[in-house]
Design a protein around this motif. Structure first.
Motif, PDB file in Angstrom:
ATOM      1  N   ALA A  67      17.131 -31.725  -8.357  1.00  0.00           N
ATOM      2  CA  ALA A  67      17.007 -30.373  -7.608  1.00  0.00           C
ATOM      3  C   ALA A  67      16.853 -31.191  -6.056  1.00  0.00           C
ATOM      4  O   ALA A  67      16.958 -32.583  -5.787  1.00  0.00           O
ATOM      5  CB  ALA A  67      15.610 -30.727  -7.970  1.00  0.00           C
ATOM      6  N   PRO A  68      16.211 -29.911  -5.388  1.00  0.00           N
ATOM      7  CA  PRO A  68      16.955 -30.737  -3.828  1.00  0.00           C
ATOM      8  C   PRO A  68      16.087 -30.821  -2.953  1.00  0.00           C
ATOM      9  O   PRO A  68      14.579 -31.369  -3.705  1.00  0.00           O
ATOM     10  CB  PRO A  68      16.948 -28.866  -3.247  1.00  0.00           C
ATOM     11  N   ARG A  69      15.567 -32.077  -1.916  1.00  0.00           N
ATOM     12  CA  ARG A  69      15.008 -32.899  -1.818  1.00  0.00           C
ATOM     13  C   ARG A  69      13.824 -32.364  -1.236  1.00  0.00           C
ATOM     14  O   ARG A  69      12.599 -32.664  -0.840  1.00  0.00           O
ATOM     15  CB  ARG A  69      16.131 -33.544  -0.854  1.00  0.00           C
ATOM     16  N   SER A  70      14.737 -30.786  -0.961  1.00  0.00           N
ATOM     17  CA  SER A  70      13.064 -30.203   0.155  1.00  0.00           C
ATOM     18  C   SER A  70      11.762 -29.881  -1.037  1.00  0.00           C
ATOM     19  O   SER A  70      10.622 -29.579  -0.534  1.00  0.00           O
ATOM     20  CB  SER A  70      13.428 -29.238   0.833  1.00  0.00           C
ATOM     21  N   ILE A  71      11.952 -30.641  -2.545  1.00  0.00           N
ATOM     22  CA  ILE A  71      11.041 -30.192  -3.274  1.00  0.00           C
ATOM     23  C   ILE A  71       9.857 -30.758  -3.285  1.00  0.00           C
ATOM     24  O   ILE A  71       8.459 -30.659  -3.743  1.00  0.00           O
ATOM     25  CB  ILE A  71      11.587 -30.212  -4.753  1.00  0.00           C
ATOM     26  N   VAL A  72      10.124 -31.834  -2.976  1.00  0.00           N
ATOM     27  CA  VAL A  72       9.475 -33.138  -2.350  1.00  0.00           C
ATOM     28  C   VAL A  72       8.425 -32.963  -0.939  1.00  0.00           C
ATOM     29  O   VAL A  72       7.215 -32.894  -2.026  1.00  0.00           O
ATOM     30  CB  VAL A  72       9.756 -34.670  -1.407  1.00  0.00           C
ATOM     31  N   ALA A  73       8.604 -31.944  -0.337  1.00  0.00           N
ATOM     32  CA  ALA A  73       7.599 -31.790   0.109  1.00  0.00           C
ATOM     33  C   ALA A  73       6.412 -30.366  -0.665  1.00  0.00           C
ATOM     34  O   ALA A  73       5.316 -30.808  -0.506  1.00  0.00           O
ATOM     35  CB  ALA A  73       8.307 -31.252   1.546  1.00  0.00           C
ATOM     36  N   THR A 210      24.121 -34.479  -3.645  1.00  0.00           N
ATOM     37  CA  THR A 210      24.551 -34.500  -2.517  1.00  0.00           C
ATOM     38  C   THR A 210      23.080 -33.905  -1.742  1.00  0.00           C
ATOM     39  O   THR A 210      23.566 -32.080  -2.415  1.00  0.00           O
ATOM     40  CB  THR A 210      25.174 -33.928  -1.015  1.00  0.00           C
ATOM     41  N   GLY A 211      22.577 -34.473  -0.928  1.00  0.00           N
ATOM     42  CA  GLY A 211      20.853 -34.029  -0.733  1.00  0.00           C
ATOM     43  C   GLY A 211      19.764 -33.389  -2.103  1.00  0.00           C
ATOM     44  O   GLY A 211      18.951 -32.267  -2.124  1.00  0.00           O
ATOM     45  N   ALA A 212      20.321 -33.863  -2.938  1.00  0.00           N
ATOM     46  CA  ALA A 212      19.786 -33.605  -4.517  1.00  0.00           C
ATOM     47  C   ALA A 212      18.547 -35.096  -4.968  1.00  0.00           C
ATOM     48  O   ALA A 212      18.984 -36.249  -4.649  1.00  0.00           O
ATOM     49  CB  ALA A 212      20.860 -33.401  -5.880  1.00  0.00           C
ATOM     50  N   ILE A 213      17.853 -34.537  -5.688  1.00  0.00           N
ATOM     51  CA  ILE A 213      17.182 -35.861  -6.526  1.00  0.00           C
ATOM     52  C   ILE A 213      17.409 -35.867  -8.147  1.00  0.00           C
ATOM     53  O   ILE A 213      17.194 -34.686  -8.685  1.00  0.00           O
ATOM     54  CB  ILE A 213      15.692 -35.872  -6.424  1.00  0.00           C
TER      55      ILE A 213
END
Length: 788
Positions: A67-73, A210-213
């Motif tokens: 998942a993209p790191r932006s999912i955290v927000a 890169t940029g993922a979690i």
């Protein structure tokens, strides 16, 4: 006046020091068990809660494919979520220097030069990884200690199919890996499995993320609905291959620790009451006999002005003095044993600090139980002492009335000797006390059997799980699900005799308003390297269609064979199907679900049916096979069945046998206390008779049989009763010590009954030998001078 009674109390305690010590030992065993179990329970609980709070242990966890790191927000914006944090988790293969054994690691991302906000890392030694050095890692303390790796050690790893050299620059601990266990294992293998923390940028590059979690953890606001947050989180992560969020209860590390705390709590509820019952009975018979022999003295005390209250308080203080001695001995013994048990727990549960701490509340609780048991046992004697009037007390007690009853007639028909008749008459004269003596010995034997049978339970579980259910030598896991070509490649390796595919997919099972998160496991057609074995040792075949559920999982869902449950696939297509429950297997480990390969393929509907492989190898080719597997890029890890078995056996040897040593001593204390006090009372009551028999020409051995024969008869009568009590107590304890992780079987061996009987008889014989010395050294002149 008070001082005079206190002096008498001290003389009585010294004169009856043997009986006082015997009772105190039984009460001390109750106090020690209470202090041990509750003290360790509180120490673990307080340490866990403090560590969780200090390191911000998360409330909810969720894994996903990518998942993209932006999912955290977006996750943090879910109502009632306090904080969210994402990370990468990747399993890797390790090459340990000087070792040919396969080893695995879990590598977790760590932000640049800072520790995570959730599940914070505790740095025990060294430093954080340098962002400019991609191969630097922090290793968990258990792994480093088990392998003896100093800071600066370099290891070769295969991460995501790529070989990489790493360097240990720090040693740490984390709250989500207090109990660090590899997938598929039952207990930690710190030599072969470790947790590493690597700089985020370095792990992103190593895993092409890169940029993922791949994991997200979050904490909740106070009073938040965990179920509602999990529902929204699953919906949000579904497009990214989410495998289903779960709370702390289902977190592996927390679940194992919680299971241990549950067993300690069960031990506190079951064991101390046994000792308290026996000690209450001992105080009752000893104090009752003491008051009967001192009835004249009680009359004199009341005639000289001592009140009923003062006399009653005097005898209650006798019981409380025994309790005070027991409290001191039990507290010291409980603290000593608690420290030993805590050191054992420290080998498996890793906290920054784990010390055995006994709070005053625990000691006061143990003291209150001991005092209450002693005081309750003294009530009968106190009542008799208070009711005695001076005139009645100073008159000789009426002699016992013997009449020919059933016992007498049975003795005549059996042609018992004179001594045999004397033994039977005395038992029949005091049936209540004789029954209490037999019951006390039976309780000690029951407790001993109930604890010793845990070895049989563990061995039965090991035999079922490691030998009958797991028939393979190696389990090979892949970096990602593969096709049948992976099985063909493994089958071509030299030394490989058989290969079978296996797979487990994460699902949610629903029936009505009940939902359980689990995994459905499947093997190939006609499997020979794995089986489903029920608690009766029978192999249960998989249903051709539908599911097979373990009894534990079926009970949670309220499912019976023939019901249909809703199955939701977690990750991938998120398929939902109604599937019938074809059968239920009552097995020992975990809450599992099984299906045939065809049934699972219908649910998953992909072209990668192989998640892992089970391999049987030629033992002579073991090292060659392991070396070849290390060089295969698709292989994520290799686990050996025999290594897991040896680890489990070592844990049993360390933990179970330590506890058995304690409980053998406790059960022996009960036997000694009961037999010794009964023997002393019998000796004081029958000293005149024994001396008379000696004057009439009976040998010392014949006179000794009068006393010891009665004890022997009561102990022998206690054996079958002890077997029955032990049978029931063992079933109760087995049920109480079982959990969602393990279901202990009740499978006692016949030899366990024999060992329990042997230990009880040995303790009884040793106690009888002490009393026999008094019989053989009987002073006939002094005894016969006494007034009847």
């Amino acid at each position: 006046m008070v001082k005079a009674l206190d002096r008498k109390l001290m003389r009585d305690l010294w004169r009856m020091r043997g009986q006082v010590l015997a009772i105190a030992l039984v009460l001390a065993a109750a106090s020690a068990t209470f202090v041990l179990s509750l003290g360790v329970h509180r120490s673990l609980t307080e340490t866990r809660d403090a560590y969780y709070a200090e390191s911000a242990f998360a409330d909810v966890f969720a894994d996903m494919t990518r998942a993209p790191r932006s999912i955290v927000a977006r996750v943090a914006a879910i109502p009632e979520v306090r904080r969210a944090e994402g990370a990468i988790r990747q399993y890797a293969t390790l090459e340990l220097p000087g070792s040919s054994a396969p080893a695995r690691a879990l590598v977790i991302s760590l932000e640049d030069k800072r520790r995570p906000a959730l599940n914070r890392l505790t740095l025990r030694a060294g430093r954080l990884p340098d962002p400019g050095q991609p191969g630097e890692v922090i290793a968990d303390e258990a792994f480093v200690e088990a392998n003896g790796f100093p800071l600066g050690t370099r290891l070769e790893t295969i991460i995501y199919g790529r070989r990489q050299s790493i360097k240990i620059v720090g040693i740490g601990l984390a709250p989500d890996y207090v109990y660090a266990i590899a997938p598929g294992d039952l207990i930690p293998d710190n030599n072969r499995f470790g947790i590493f923390w690597m700089n985020t940028k370095a792990l992103e590059a190593a895993t092409d993320r890169t940029g993922a979690i791949t994991r997200i953890a979050l904490t909740l606001e106070r009073g938040a609905s965990e179920a509602e947050v999990i529902r929204q989180l699953d919906t949000l992560l579904a497009p990214f291959g989410g495998t289903g969020a779960y709370g702390r209860t289902d977190h592996v590390s927390h679940a194992f620790l919680d299971n241990e705390l549950m067993q300690l709590e069960a031990m506190t509820r079951v064991i101390p009451p046994v000792f308290l019952i026996v000690s209450t009975f001992l105080v009752y018979i000893v104090l009752g006999r003491m008051i009967r022999t001192e009835r004249t003295l009680i009359g004199l005390l009341k005639a000289f002005g001592y009140s009923d209250r003062a006399v009653g308080w005097h005898y209650l203080k006798f019981a409380l003095a025994i309790a005070a001695l027991a409290i001191v001995l039990g507290t010291l013994a409980g603290i000593w044993m608690g420290r030993g048990m805590t050191s054992l727990y420290a080998e498996y549960y890793r906290f920054p600090i784990l010390r055995y701490h006994v709070s005053p509340v625990v000691i006061l609780g143990a003291a209150g139980l001991a005092a209450a048991a002693a005081g309750f046992g003294a009530l009968g004697g106190m009542r008799d002492a208070i009711r005695l009037s001076p005139a009645v007390a100073m008159a000789p007690p009426p002699p016992p009335v013997y009449r020919a009853g059933l016992i007498e007639r049975l003795g005549n028909r059996a042609h018992f000797s004179v001594i045999g008749h004397m033994i039977l008459r005395h038992i029949a004269r005091w049936p209540g006390r004789s029954a209490m003596t037999a019951f006390g010995v039976a309780l000690s034997m029951g407790l001993l059997f109930a604890t010793m049978q845990f070895v049989d339970s563990s061995r039965t579980m090991l035999d079922s799980f490691f030998f009958r259910a797991q028939r393979y030598d190696l389990m090979v896991t892949f970096t990602e699900p593969r096709g049948q070509d992976a099985i063909f490649a493994l089958a071509q390796l030299p030394g490989v005799m058989r290969v079978e595919p296996t797979r487990a997919v994460a699902v949610k099972l629903r029936l009505g308003n009940r939902t359980e998160r689990t995994a459905i496991e499947a093997t190939g057609d006609n499997p020979q390297l794995s089986a489903r074995i029920d608690r009766d040792g029978r192999e249960i075949a998989l249903p051709t269609a539908g599911l097979m559920l373990s009894r534990q999982l079926a009970d949670k869902l309220g499912v019976r064979a023939g019901d249909r449950v809703e199955v939701e696939l977690l990750g991938g297509r998120r398929t939902q199907l109604l599937m019938p429950v074809g059968s239920i297997v009552d097995e020992f480990v975990g809450a599992r679900a099984y299906a045939s390969a065809a049934a699972l393929d219908a649910l998953v509907r992909d072209a990668s049916p192989v998640g892992a492989a089970l391999i049987r190898i030629d033992p002579a080719a073991r090292q060659e096979v392991l070396n070849l597997l290390k060089d295969m890029p698709v292989v994520l890890g290799v686990s050996e069945r025999n290594a897991a078995l040896r680890l489990f056996e070592r844990m049993i040897d360390d933990n179970l046998f330590t506890m058995l040593f304690f409980y053998i001593g406790f059960a022996s204390a009960i036997t000694v206390g009961v037999v010794y006090n009964s023997a002393r009372i019998l000796f004081s009551e029958r000293a005149h008779e024994l001396a008379t028999l000696r004057v009439l020409g009976y040998h010392r051995s014949e006179v000794g049989i009068v006393l010891l024969g009665e004890l022997a008869l009561l102990v022998v009568a206690a054996v079958p009763l002890g077997c029955l009590i032990g049978f029931g107590m063992a079933q109760l304890m087995t049920a109480m010590f079982s959990s969602d992780l393990f279901r202990l079987p009740f499978a006692p061996a016949r030899s366990t009954y024999g060992y329990a009987i042997l230990i009880v008889l040995t303790a009884a014989l040793a106690t009888a030998a002490i009393v026999a010395r008094r019989v053989l050294g009987l002073d006939m002149v002094r005894v016969l001078k006494g007034r009847e």
